[in-house]
Write a protein that holds these residues in place. Structure first.
Motif, PDB file in Angstrom:
ATOM      1  N   LEU A 147      -9.674 -15.366   4.478  1.00  0.00           N
ATOM      2  CA  LEU A 147      -8.970 -14.288   4.250  1.00  0.00           C
ATOM      3  C   LEU A 147      -8.731 -13.777   5.706  1.00  0.00           C
ATOM      4  N   SER A 148      -7.634 -13.095   6.068  1.00  0.00           N
ATOM      5  CA  SER A 148      -7.433 -12.530   7.322  1.00  0.00           C
ATOM      6  C   SER A 148      -6.846 -11.200   7.293  1.00  0.00           C
ATOM      7  N   LEU A 149      -7.025 -10.383   7.985  1.00  0.00           N
ATOM      8  CA  LEU A 149      -6.535  -8.748   8.164  1.00  0.00           C
ATOM      9  C   LEU A 149      -4.905  -9.190   8.346  1.00  0.00           C
ATOM     10  N   PRO A 150      -4.075  -8.280   7.906  1.00  0.00           N
ATOM     11  CA  PRO A 150      -2.567  -8.394   8.525  1.00  0.00           C
ATOM     12  C   PRO A 150      -2.269  -8.088  10.014  1.00  0.00           C
ATOM     13  N   GLU A 151      -1.341  -8.616  10.320  1.00  0.00           N
ATOM     14  CA  GLU A 151      -0.983  -8.794  11.784  1.00  0.00           C
ATOM     15  C   GLU A 151      -1.088  -7.443  12.439  1.00  0.00           C
ATOM     16  N   ARG A 152      -0.668  -6.368  12.017  1.00  0.00           N
ATOM     17  CA  ARG A 152      -0.641  -4.946  12.406  1.00  0.00           C
ATOM     18  C   ARG A 152      -1.952  -4.214  12.280  1.00  0.00           C
ATOM     19  N   ALA A 153      -2.919  -4.878  11.375  1.00  0.00           N
ATOM     20  CA  ALA A 153      -4.115  -3.889  11.005  1.00  0.00           C
ATOM     21  C   ALA A 153      -4.906  -3.994  12.428  1.00  0.00           C
TER      22      ALA A 153
END
Length: 73
Positions: free
Chosen positions: A53-59
């Protein structure tokens, strides 16, 4: 303070408090809530660490929420 907002509702520093160098950037409520879940629950943090999983781009990065700032892994 916010509640019951749509996923795409943007949260950002108020103009009078934004000097352009704030660590807090514009982020949607949905991105914030998803990021918070990924950084709060151990099993999701492990999935982020494994690249599942990955964090949203702006997170902001992992372990940036309150009590988690002092936690590792």
């Amino acid at each position: 303070m916010f509640f019951a907002c749509d996923y795409d509702t943007l949260v950002k520093p108020l103009p009078q408090f934004d000097d352009g160098q704030s660590e807090y950037k514009e982020l949607s409520i949905g991105e914030h809530m998803y990021s918070q879940a990924l950084q709060t629950y151990r099993y999701l943090r492990e999935k982020v660490a494994k690249g599942e999983l990955s964090l949203p781009e702006r997170a902001t990065g992992v372990a940036t929420f309150g009590h988690l700032k002092k936690q590792k892994g």
